[in-house]
Scaffold this motif. Structure first.
Motif: not given
Lengths: 838, 285
Positions: A133, B13, A143, A672, B279, B16, B248-249, B273-277, B244-245, B51, B251-252
């Motif tokens: 998106r 974003l 953010k 996590f 590279p 990334y 992987a996420d 959605a938020k970006p995940k994983a 790694a955390r 990547d 934003v989280g």
């Protein structure tokens, strides 16, 4: 057995074949005989290195190799000494004595241009996110750590609303930044920055700490100076399919470093609050501790009541227009002009039942059933000129606001007839603000002046009985400030005069002069601030003079990596509040009368707050807790009497106190491995106050506990978002009655799934409200939406209120009363939206 | 030092994969503790693959290796440049907009870490890095790679005759070319322990490549300073988990702090959605 023996023999024989030769030695300084540590000794064969070793602290080395060949050399080297090499021959032990020699590096100058490391951070590949998106500036801003964007668009940082919003360094909309946020595409933004303790005045940077927060957005070079158009038409279909409504939005935006423009027009019938696009979301920086409270009004401005999402309750037809333009002139002056107009017609139907616990034998009850229609017109024009250099700062701002709120209310009477009430509040407000700051060698001096004029001929019309109250007011505030910073210590002193003239019931003025010192001590982990104001205020017509003192103290300390503590304490005295003593008697609305003894109110407030933050990012754990206490003492009280559904408020002289204690705590923990984030917030609030009724003083106490859990579960295939609010409220009117504890809860669950370029999401909101008069009300509202993104267009289908819920009801405790309200909700609707950007 | 005054530069974003979120805080503009006198300064061009699925698009960064008599420091020149500009502007009392302008022009670099070898003492190394607003310092025992010299190798790099040595080190197979005539057992990153200065180093997959581009002998008695005195100590394992955390996420990770709320929406304010994983290809595997 024999086999093993042979095997051992063979193995033993094998060893001598791999004759490991060890070469040992020492490397020392030939002059001082000091052993050299970390010198390198290399075995060279045919001038090629085979093996190397380093010397230890005693200068010793050991080289183990398979075999020595003829001509093998051993070479020792160490920085600052000449290299030495010896032919090994049969030696197995070598002592090197290195001769000191200056080492000169053959310098190599880096090719020009590379060293400035210009990072090409702007190159990105959107194809990677083709099925993701897109982003919008408003939510990119969320953010940023600590950033929150409210429903009305206000951006807050760590709970504090930002005071300044700029794009490319220019403040295009003068604080009305909602428009920019909703129209600037994230893909055009290069950086967005949060500046804490913002000091926009260059000459004051590093001199005075503010708690202001600012945000600046910078665009990518290719997005600058080009026009960005956004068109989003909207079609609303009500169910059963009986009415169609068309609306939409069009915006043209151009952002450059020297010039920026924003033009927009919007029409809406889906419940959106269009006044937000013209709403000033930043607060002005003022030095006066008693800001302008505006022209006093007899009647309350009619407004929409919204206990839940206002969009579900607002039945509207609105349109808004706005124009914003800012540019920088050659001599670094920034000029901007902004104008906007909004027209809106809103309807709402509500019913209310209020119970008052005034004495032990009977409860007084009033009811109201209201059909309300509000016509709002708002026009504003704002001209601004600013010059901001390192040595001086000047700003001049002119604001013209013309608005009219025209509220028509129909109240149903006992005999099924209707009472018609009309409150019309037209208002013209013209104000001008001037600020000039100059830096000298050891201090800075600044002058500020504000002048405001307002005129409002308000009227109240109850079933043909019309009453007009025309208010005119002048207000002025002028001050002079001297500031000096030396080392870690800053001091500033302000003197000022302010005055106001109000003609509502004859002429009334106040006149005051004030003195305000400020001291600040700031080191790396501790900030201490003390300030205060002393004011002499006189009301000539009433013949009263007051001296108010308002000291305050703020401390902030960071301890280690994990803890932060802060304390804030304030004592504040103030006098005046026009509507409490200006008019001896007036009618406020169709059933409320207001009378006053003419005593000038005097208020004393004592406030203290402590706060502690603990964070352990490694364990994904954060904890924030705070407690505050406030005591308010006043010399007047408003006595309330209710007879036959009519309210009479009488402001009399009566000393009274009220107290409020609050404590809150927020815990947040992430897991996590489980893709889980959890948060728990708890808040406790205790209020102790007095209400006077027919001369009797009623002490009441209100207690509230609110618990808000939140959970976000986000594996790769979906997102589940849960948040709930659980509130227990208890109210007690001493000597009269104790009301039942109200338990209200609202829960929100949102599920989202993305498949390709389509997002599907479902939202369920559940309300449980305990009502005073009837059993608890439960309501479940569901929305669903589908979004399809293509390169140029974005399609969205939104179905609201799927279960077609009609009514929302709830009870609240307030003072000595319990109020039960009921609201009509917007019915089931389907919205089709398209968005083009070009 | 303005503990509360920091700039957050957010690179989109959408970027990334190429860019890095770098937050500048007061801890970054500290003068630092003296630890050694500089003797040499070597500039390296570092090129690395972020990547692994798109290894044809390496990222380039200029790095500097400051060599003292025992301590050495390896850091990104771009990050150093932006830190200096930031510190300078703050000292001059420039306005926020001027600071932002300068930083935007210079860029903030992709490599946020700094590596000190033989600090706080001989045999230990300190890695300074920051994730979001936190600053960490990871002190580990220095492990020298177990080099095997290739006697038949020769190359001319920056006018010096160089020999090659290989070693399997921290999950990668490294090739390093060292200058025999510069008897300094130092090199980029954690590579060291060769008879000469490493002028070129790369791993077998060419995912990390260091190439010396310039060198200078320090004559002006410059200090080598340790800038991590306010950084929080962390163990290697915990730091790897954090990386790694974070990737992987991202934003989280940032929103673990409850004061931070993140919602990602598209161009028109609609939630997405938020970006995940994101590279991530660490140099140590």
């Amino acid at each position: 057995m024999r086999f093993i023996v042979i095997l051992c023999f063979v193995v033993l024989c094998a060893f001598p074949a791999s004759a490991q030769v060890a070469i040992r030695g020492v490397v020392t300084d030939s002059v001082s005989n000091v052993p050299l540590e970390m010198a390198t000794v290399t075995l060279l064969r045919n001038s090629k290195p085979i093996l190397f070793a380093r010397t230890d602290a005693q200068g010793r080395f050991t080289l183990s190799l398979k075999g020595i060949q003829k001509g093998d050399k051993l070479s020792a080297s160490y920085l600052g000494y000449a290299k030495a090499a010896v032919t090994l021959d049969d030696r197995r032990s070598v002592v090197f004595r290195l001769r000191p020699e200056n080492f000169t590096l053959k310098e190599v100058t880096i090719r020009a241009g590379r060293i400035y490391g210009k990072q090409d951070t702007i190159s990105y590949d959107l194809s990677r996110f083709a099925d993701n998106r897109d982003n919008n500036l408003k939510d990119v801003l969320r953010k940023l750590p600590g950033v929150d964007v409210d429903k009305d668009g206000t951006i807050s940082y760590n709970g504090k609303a930002i005071n300044r919003f700029t794009v490319e360094g220019l403040d295009l909309t003068g604080g009305r930044y909602n428009l920019i946020n909703e129209n600037l595409k994230a893909k055009d933004v290069a950086t967005a920055e949060i500046i804490e303790h913002d000091q926009p005045i260059k000459a004051l940077q590093k001199k005075i700490t503010t708690d202001n927060v600012a945000m600046n957005v910078k665009l990518k070079p290719e997005a600058r100076d080009k026009w960005i158009f956004t068109l989003s038409p909207l079609l609303k279909v009500g169910t059963p399919i009986d009415n169609f409504n068309v609306g939409g939005r069009f915006n043209a935006l151009q952002i450059g470093k020297k010039q920026q423009s924003l033009y927009g027009v919007e029409a809406d019938r889906t419940g959106r609050d269009l006044s937000l696009s013209n709403k000033q979301l930043t607060s002005d920086m003022g030095t006066s501790l008693e800001p302008d409270t505006g022209l006093p009004q007899c009647y309350d401005t009619p407004a929409l009541a919204a206990p839940i999402d206002a969009e579900r309750l607002r039945f509207n037809t609105s349109q808004s227009w706005n124009v914003n333009k800012t540019f920088k002139t050659k001599d670094e002056k920034e000029i901007k002009w902004m104008a906007g107009y909004m027209h809106s017609s809103t309807r709402q139907s509500t019913t209310n039942c209020s119970r008052y616990y005034l004495n032990t034998d009977k409860q007084t009850e009033t009811t109201q059933s209201k059909d309300f229609r509000l016509l709002e017109d708002r026009l504003f024009l704002n001209l601004n000129s600013e010059i901001n250099t390192d040595k001086s700062y000047g700003s001049e701002s002119f604001l013209l606001e013309a608005s009219q709120s025209d509220g028509h209310s129909d109240y149903q009477k006992a005999n099924d007839s209707f009472l018609h009430e009309r409150i019309k509040i037209p208002l013209i407000n013209i104000s001008n603000q001037f600020y000039k700051l100059m830096t000298y060698e050891h201090y800075t001096l600044s002058v500020r002046s504000l002048l405001r004029f307002a005129h409002s001929p308000s009227s109240l019309n109850v079933d043909g009985d019309k009453e007009t109250r025309t208010a005119n007011g002048w207000y002025t505030d002028n001050s002079l400030t001297w500031l000096n910073k030396l080392g870690f210590f800053t001091q500033s002193y302000s003197v000022g005069v302010n005055a106001e003239d109000v003609s509502l019931h004859g002429g009334n003025q106040f006149f005051s002069c004030y003195f305000s010192p400020y001291w600040e001590y700031k080191r790396s982990s501790l900030t201490a601030r003390i300030g205060g104001m002393m004011q002499w205020k006189r009301f000539p017509e009433q013949g009263n003079s007051f001296i108010d003192t308002c000291p305050w103290l703020s401390l902030n300390m960071k301890s280690g990596y994990h803890h932060e503590y802060s304390f804030y304490g304030q004592y504040r005295e103030s006098a005046g509040d026009w509507m409490s003593f200006l008019l001896p008697a007036y009618r406020k609305d169709y059933r409320t009368m207001f009378i006053s003894d003419g005593v000038v109110p005097r208020t004393k407030i004592l406030f203290a707050k402590v706060e502690h933050t603990y964070k352990r990012p490694l364990n994904e754990f954060f904890w924030n807790s705070s407690a505050s206490f406030q005591q308010i003492g006043q010399n007047v009280m408003t006595d309330m009497q209710i007879n036959g559904g009519q309210y009479l408020y009488h402001v009399t002289q009566q000393n009274n106190h009220s107290r409020m204690t609050q404590a809150s705590s927020i815990l947040s923990k992430g897991f996590f491995n489980l893709h889980l984030k959890t948060k728990l917030a708890a808040k406790y609030c205790l209020t102790d106050a007095v209400q006077s009724s027919e001369g009797t003083l009623l002490n009441y106490q209100n207690r509230q506990i609110i618990v808000e859990p939140q959970l976000i579960f986000s594996p790769s295939w979906a997102e589940v978002d849960y948040s709930g609010t659980f509130a227990w409220t208890k109210s007690r009117v001493k000597q009269v009655s104790s009301l039942a504890t109200l338990f209200d809860c609202s829960q929100r669950l949102m599920l989202t799934r993305t498949i390709g370029a389509v997002d599907i999401s479902v939202l369920a909101v559940h309300y449980h409200n305990e009502l005073q008069l009837s059993p608890a009300a439960n309501m479940l509202i569901m929305d669903a939406s589908l979004v399809w993104r293509t390169r140029k267009v974005r399609f969205e289908v939104n179905a609201r209120n799927l279960f077609n819920k009609q009514r929302y009801e709830r009870t609240t405790y307030s003072g000595v009363s319990s109020l039960t309200d009921s609201y009509i909700l917007r019915p089931r609707e389907v919205l089709f939206k398209m968005q083009f950007t070009f | 030092m303005k503990k509360n005054f920091f700039i957050l530069l957010l690179l989109l974003l959408a970027m990334y994969s190429e860019a890095q979120i770098r937050v500048l805080t007061p801890a970054d503009i500290t003068k630092g503790i003296f630890c050694d006198k500089q003797r040499f300064r070597i500039a390296y061009d570092m090129s690395f693959v972020k990547d692994t699925l798109r290894s044809n698009k390496p990222v380039k960064e200029s790095m500097i290796l400051e060599i003292g008599s025992s301590v050495s420091l390896f850091y990104s020149y771009a990050a150093f440049h932006s830190d200096s500009i930031y510190a300078d502007d703050i000292a001059k009392g420039l306005s926020q907009s001027a600071i932002n302008e300068h930083l935007n022009n210079s860029g903030v670099g992709q490599i946020s870490w700094k590596l000190y070898k033989n600090y706080p003492q001989k045999g230990l190394s300190s890695l300074l890095d920051g994730l979001g607003m936190e600053r960490y310092c990871c002190i580990e025992k220095m492990q020298m790679p177990d080099w095997n010299v290739c006697p038949d190798s020769t190359a001319m790099i920056l006018g010096y005759n160089c020999r090659m040595a290989t070693a399997v080190y921290k999950g990668r197979t490294w090739c390093a070319w060292y200058a025999e005539d510069i008897p300094v057992g130092e090199g980029p990153w954690k590579l060291c322990g060769l008879p000469g200065l490493i002028l070129r180093a790369y791993d077998s997959q060419h995912q990390y490549v260091f190439e010396a581009s310039g060198m200078e002998q320090i004559k002006d008695n410059a200090d080598l300073r340790y800038k991590g005195e306010k950084f929080e100590p962390i163990e290697r394992k915990a730091l790897d988990k954090l990386y790694a955390r974070y990737y992987a996420d991202p934003v989280g990770y940032i929103t673990n702090n409850p004061n931070i709320k993140v919602t990602i929406t598209d161009a028109n304010g609609n939630p997405t959605a938020k970006p995940k994983a994101v590279p991530y290809n660490p140099i140590e595997r």
